[in-house]
Design a protein around this motif. Structure first.
Motif, mmCIF file in Angstrom:
data_model
loop_
_atom_site.group_PDB
_atom_site.id
_atom_site.type_symbol
_atom_site.label_atom_id
_atom_site.label_comp_id
_atom_site.label_asym_id
_atom_site.label_seq_id
_atom_site.Cartn_x
_atom_site.Cartn_y
_atom_site.Cartn_z
ATOM 1 N N ALA A 278 19.649 -12.772 -81.166
ATOM 2 C CA ALA A 278 20.157 -13.624 -81.470
ATOM 3 C C ALA A 278 18.435 -14.481 -81.810
ATOM 4 N N VAL A 279 19.401 -16.063 -83.381
ATOM 5 C CA VAL A 279 17.998 -16.340 -83.738
ATOM 6 C C VAL A 279 17.576 -17.619 -84.116
ATOM 7 N N THR A 280 19.142 -18.414 -83.487
ATOM 8 C CA THR A 280 19.340 -19.525 -82.858
ATOM 9 C C THR A 280 18.660 -20.215 -81.953
ATOM 10 N N HIS B 275 19.529 -17.060 -69.812
ATOM 11 C CA HIS B 275 20.146 -15.675 -69.882
ATOM 12 C C HIS B 275 20.464 -14.905 -68.349
ATOM 13 N N SER B 276 21.442 -15.169 -67.650
ATOM 14 C CA SER B 276 22.024 -14.592 -67.169
ATOM 15 C C SER B 276 23.680 -15.118 -66.826
ATOM 16 N N ASN C 252 15.989 -7.791 -65.042
ATOM 17 C CA ASN C 252 16.758 -8.418 -65.095
ATOM 18 C C ASN C 252 17.114 -9.467 -66.252
ATOM 19 N N SER C 253 17.824 -10.556 -66.198
ATOM 20 C CA SER C 253 18.475 -11.189 -67.228
ATOM 21 C C SER C 253 17.149 -12.316 -68.043
ATOM 22 N N TRP C 254 16.866 -12.160 -66.815
ATOM 23 C CA TRP C 254 15.510 -14.388 -67.090
ATOM 24 C C TRP C 254 14.208 -13.416 -67.687
ATOM 25 N N GLY C 255 13.852 -12.892 -66.499
ATOM 26 C CA GLY C 255 12.325 -12.018 -66.795
ATOM 27 C C GLY C 255 12.614 -11.120 -68.114
ATOM 28 N N ARG C 256 11.950 -12.097 -69.312
ATOM 29 C CA ARG C 256 12.481 -11.000 -71.301
ATOM 30 C C ARG C 256 11.536 -11.590 -71.602
ATOM 31 N N TYR D 120 16.673 -9.954 -74.561
ATOM 32 C CA TYR D 120 17.489 -9.989 -73.825
ATOM 33 C C TYR D 120 19.489 -9.840 -74.495
ATOM 34 N N GLY D 121 19.342 -9.953 -75.101
ATOM 35 C CA GLY D 121 19.952 -9.375 -76.398
ATOM 36 C C GLY D 121 20.288 -7.593 -76.071
#
Length: 740
Positions: A17-19, A259-260, A498-502, A508-509
Motif C-alpha cells: 500500500a502506498v496511499t 490493520h486488523s 500481529n496485524s497492528w504491531g508492524r 502488513y501487506g
C-alpha cells in the motif's frame, strides 16, 4: 480482507500500500447524541485477564482437546456452538441508519463463574477521529487501502441503547485492551448482574441504533448501495488453557485497528432484515421462505448455523441476480447467487464461474464445503471500498464494466473472487485469529489461491487494451508476482507478527505475499504431494476450531515427517524475519599450465625458463590439436581449474550449486551450513561455461534471482533472467498509472 486495498495502489496481488487517507488533526467529533459510557476502571472485575496488547504468533501447540477436540463429523453440529444470535434489524436507506433488537445467548465454557463479558462495537471505529483506527492512521504514518477520507456527515457509529439480563439492566464501560486512545469506543465491558456459572449460559437482550459510514474499510453506503458488515454488538472470545497458548482463561478481544480483522466464536445466526420492498437483499446463510411484505417494506429472514459472523447487503439498483449451482463429493448442493448493479453486468458471469471453480478446488484440496449457499456481491460504482471482503457464505468481489478474456480486468476479477471465496475456508471454517495471526488467513489463503492458478495453468496478459493492440502482451506467472510484494530486500516483520504491531502498511501487506512465498519455498523443499497431504491433515484436525501458528507448524512437521525443515523455516521467517540473499560472487575457469622455475624432471632439478615453458605449452597444444581435430572449444591438453565463490548475506537455506562444463558434463554440490561464504574448486578435463545456484528455484524468498547464475561467455541468458522480475515490476507500474 483481500485485495481491494491493493488495487488502490496498483499493486493488486501482493499488498504493497502506498496511499494514505488524509485525516485532519483536531479534537474528536461526536457522531451520536447518546451519552458515552463511563471510563474504564483499572481492574477487570472478575480478574479474568485480557489477551496481551502485543499478542502475536503462538509458539506452543494447542491441547489436542482445545475447542472440544477435533470435529469428526459424528457430532450433531459442525461446530461447538458457543453463541447464538437472534437479531431483528431495520434499515433506513435514506438516512443510512439501522435500528436493531438482538438476543445474544452465550455459553461459559470455562471452569469459573464469569461476571463480566466483552463486546466488540466495530462501527465505532468510524465514530470520530479519536478511534484507534484513525489514531493509527494519523499518528503512526500507516496508510490504508484507499484514499477515502471521512467528511462531515459521513461518520458511522453504534450505540447500545438498552441491555438487559434476566430483566435487570446491564451497565457498560468502554475499555481499550490494546492501550489505544481513551477515546476509542470499539470494545465495551458489560458487568453482569448475574454471574454466568461454569458450563452455564446467559441471554442478553440488546437494543441498538447504528449509523453507517460512507463506505470505508469494509462497510458502509454509497447512494442506495449498502454493504452492512461488522454492524451488530458482537461478543469476544473466552479462550481456555491449552487454546492458542492460553495458560488460564482469558478474554481475546482487541480494538478495531487500522490493520486488523476479526475473531469470534462459532454459533448460530437467525437474522431478520427489514428493508424497503424495492430493495434487493443478500446475506450470510439461507433465506427462510419468501420475504414477508407489508406497508411497502419486506422482511427477509436468514438463518445460518456454525459460522462466526454475519454480513448483508441491500440496494434498490441491483439487477436480477445471476444464479448458479455447484455439487461436489461430500458437500451439500450449493446455490450460488451473484448480486450486481447493471453497470457491472460484465463482472457477474466471470465471478460466478470463478466461484464454481473455487468450490471445486478448495473442496478437493482441503475438504468438502459444508454450507448450502454462496452469495457474491459486485459492489456499485464509487463503492469499491466495499469490495474484496469476506464473510461466512458471503463475499464481495471486484467491479468492472468490461472484462476481456485473459486481460487485466479478468485477472483482477478472477483473483479477487478466488481469494475472497478462499477466505471461506481459512477465515471461515478454520476461524483463525486474524487480529493476532493474520498469516493463518490472509497469507495461507494467498498461497492456496496461487496454487489453484498454477494448477489451472492460467497466465494473463498484463497490459491495457492500447498495449495489446500494439502487440505488447507481457505475461506473468503466479508466484513470480508474489515475490515483488514479499519485501525480499528489507523484511521488517516476521510473517507471524500481529496485524497492528508492524513497521508500515506495506509490512502488513507483505503478510499476503511473503507468507505465500515462504509457503511456496517450503513446498519446493518438502515436495508438492507432502505439502498437499499436510494441509489436508491441518484442515481435518482444525476445522470449526481456532488453530494457532504453532498448530499449523505441528501439523506440517508431523504430516511431512520433516520437522527439521519445517521448524527452520518457521524460526527464520514466521517467528522472526530473515532476509535470504545467496549469490555467485566469483566464477573463473582457467587452464592449469606448466610452471616456470625449478622443476624436478626424471629425478633431476631443471631450471625451466619462461621461454622454455611457453615453447612446451605450444608444442603440447599443437600435438593435441592434430590428435583431436574435432575437439570442442573448452577442451585441450591441459586440465582446467574452476573456482566458484558463493556469498551469503542472510538466513541459512539449503542450496544446490550446478556447474556446467564445455564438454556437456555437470558437477553438483550442496551447501547447507551456517558459513557466510563458500569456495568450491575443481580440476578437470574441460572448461566450465556456466554456474547456477538454486537451479530448481526452491528459494523464491531470495532477494534477487539475477545473481544466482553466471556464464563465462556472453549470451542472452542474463537478459532473459530479468523477465520474471521485470514483468512483475512492469505490471505494478502500469496498473498504478491506470489507477490514477
Amino acid at each position: 480482507m483481500a485485495t481491494r486495498w491493493w488495487k488502490a495502489t496498483g499493486l493488486v496481488l501482493f499488498g504493497v500500500a502506498v496511499t494514505a487517507i488524509a485525516v485532519a488533526e483536531g479534537p474528536p467529533r461526536a457522531a451520536s447524541t447518546s451519552p458515552p459510557p463511563a471510563a474504564a476502571p483499572a481492574v477487570v472485575p472478575d480478574d479474568i485477564p485480557l489477551a496481551a496488547p502485543d499478542a502475536a504468533a503462538v509458539d506452543v501447540p494447542s491441547s489436542p482437546q482445545a475447542w472440544g477436540g477435533p470435529r469428526t463429523g459424528m457430532e450433531p453440529t459442525l461446530s461447538d456452538r458457543v453463541v447464538d444470535y437472534k437479531i431483528q434489524v431495520s434499515l433506513d436507506p435514506d438516512k443510512h441508519t439501522l435500528k436493531g433488537k438482538q438476543q445474544l445467548t452465550w455459553r461459559n465454557r470455562s471452569d469459573r463463574p464469569v461476571r463480566s463479558v466483552y463486546l466488540h462495537l466495530y462501527l465505532n471505529a468510524f465514530r470520530n477521529e479519536g478511534s484507534t483506527f484513525f489514531h493509527e492512521q494519523r499518528n503512526f504514518g500507516f496508510d490504508f487501502r484507499s484514499d477515502v477520507a471521512m467528511k462531515d456527515g459521513e461518520w458511522g457509529w453504534i450505540d447500545m441503547t438498552r441491555i438487559m439480563q434476566a430483566g435487570a439492566s446491564v451497565p457498560q464501560t468502554f475499555v481499550q485492551p490494546d492501550n489505544g486512545p481513551s477515546t476509542d469506543m470499539t470494545v465495551v465491558r458489560l458487568d453482569l448482574p448475574q454471574a454466568v456459572a461454569p458450563g452455564g449460559s446467559t441471554t442478553l437482550d440488546i437494543d441498538f441504533d447504528a449509523q453507517l459510514p460512507r463506505v470505508i474499510a469494509r462497510t458502509g453506503y454509497f447512494g442506495s448501495f449498502h454493504l452492512i458488515a461488522q454492524w451488530f454488538p458482537k461478543i469476544g472470545v473466552l479462550e481456555l488453557p491449552g487454546e492458542r497458548g492460553a495458560t488460564t482463561p482469558r478474554w481475546n478481544v482487541h480494538e478495531f485497528h487500522l490493520h486488523s480483522e476479526f475473531y469470534a466464536d462459532f454459533g448460530s445466526y437467525d437474522v431478520t432484515l427489514d428493508v424497503p420492498s424495492d430493495y434487493r437483499v443478500g446475506a450470510t446463510g439461507e433465506l427462510q421462505g419468501e420475504p414477508v411484505v407489508a406497508n411497502g417494506r419486506s422482511r427477509h429472514r436468514y438463518v445460518q448455523h456454525d459460522v462466526h459472523d454475519f454480513a448483508w447487503t441491500a440496494d434498490k439498483n441491483y439487477a436480477e441476480p445471476l444464479l448458479g449451482d455447484w455439487t461436489g463429493p461430500g458437500s451439500p448442493p450449493v446455490k450460488i447467487r451473484v448480486l450486481y448493479p447493471p453497470e457491472f453486468k460484465a463482472s457477474a458471469a466471470p465471478a460466478l464461474k470463478a466461484t464454481q471453480e473455487s468450490l471445486t478446488y478448495f473442496s478437493r484440496t482441503l475438504g468438502p464445503y459444508p454450507y448450502r449457499t454462496v452469495t457474491v456481491v459486485i459492489p456499485a460504482h464509487n463503492a469499491t471500498e466495499a469490495g474484496g471482503m469476506e464473510y461466512p457464505t458471503f463475499f464481495t468481489a471486484d467491479s468492472f464494466a468490461k472484462v476481456a478474456p485473459l486481460g487485466m480486468n479478468a485477472l483482477l476479477l478472477d483473483f479477487v473472487t478466488i481469494h475472497e471465496f478462499g477466505h471461506g475456508y481459512f477465515y471461515g471454517i478454520l476461524a483463525s485469529n486474524e487480529f493476532e495471526e493474520p498469516m493463518l488467513d490472509e497469507g495461507l489463503n494467498e498461497y492456496w489461491d496461487q496454487r489453484m492458478l498454477r494448477e489451472a495453468g492460467r497466465r494473463y496478459v498484463i497490459a491495457p487494451e492500447w498495449m495489446r493492440r500494439l502487440g505488447i502482451r507481457p505475461h506473468l506467472g503466479e508466484f513470480e508476482l508474489e515475490r515483488l510484494g514479499a519485501r525480499l530486500d528489507d523484511p521488517a516483520d516476521g510473517t507471524g507478527a500481529n496485524s497492528w504491531g508492524r513497521l508500515s502498511s506495506s509490512s502488513y501487506g507483505a503478510v499476503y505475499s511473503r507468507t505465500a512465498t515462504v509457503m511456496r519455498d517450503l513446498e519446493a523443499q518438502l515436495g508438492t504431494p507432502a505439502i498437499e497431504k499436510a494441509f489436508k491433515a491441518y484442515y481435518a484436525t482444525w476445522k470449526f476450531r481456532h488453530p494457532s501458528i504453532a498448530d499449523l507448524r505441528e501439523s506440517l512437521a508431523v504430516s511431512t515427517g520433516r520437522r527439521d525443515v519445517v521448524e527452520r523455516v518457521f524460526a527464520q521467517q514466521v517467528y522472526a524475519t530473515r532476509k535470504v540473499d545467496d549469490r555467485i560472487e566469483r566464477f573463473t575457469s582457467s587452464e592449469v599450465l606448466p610452471l616456470a622455475g625449478f622443476q624436478t624432471e626424471q629425478g633431476k632439478r631443471v631450471d625451466v625458463s619462461e621461454a622454455e615453458r611457453d615453447k612446451r605449452i605450444s608444442q603440447r597444444r599443437e600435438a593435441w590439436s592434430k590428435a583431436n581435430p574435432k575437439a570442442k572449444p573448452g577442451s585441450g591438453p591441459f586440465p582446467w581449474r574452476t573456482t566458484v565463490l558463493v556469498r551469503r548475506d542472510g538466513a541459512t537455506v539449503p542450496q544446490t550449486l550446478v556447474v556446467t562444463f564445455a564438454d556437456g558434463s555437470r558437477k553438483t554440490m550442496q551447501w547447507d551450513d551456517d558459513a557466510t561464504w563458500k569456495r568450491f574448486v575443481w580440476e578437470g578435463p574441460s572448461k566450465a561455461v556456466s554456474v547456477q545456484l538454486d537451479p530448481q528455484k526452491l528459494h523464491y524468498l531470495d532477494a534477487s534471482k539475477l545473481d544466482d547464475s553466471r556464464t563465462l561467455d556472453a549470451d542472452g541468458s542474463a537478459a532473459r533472467r530479468w523477465s520474471a522480475d521485470f514483468a512483475a515490476l512492469f505490471q505494478a507500474l502500469q496498473t498504478f498509472l491506470v489507477s490514477l
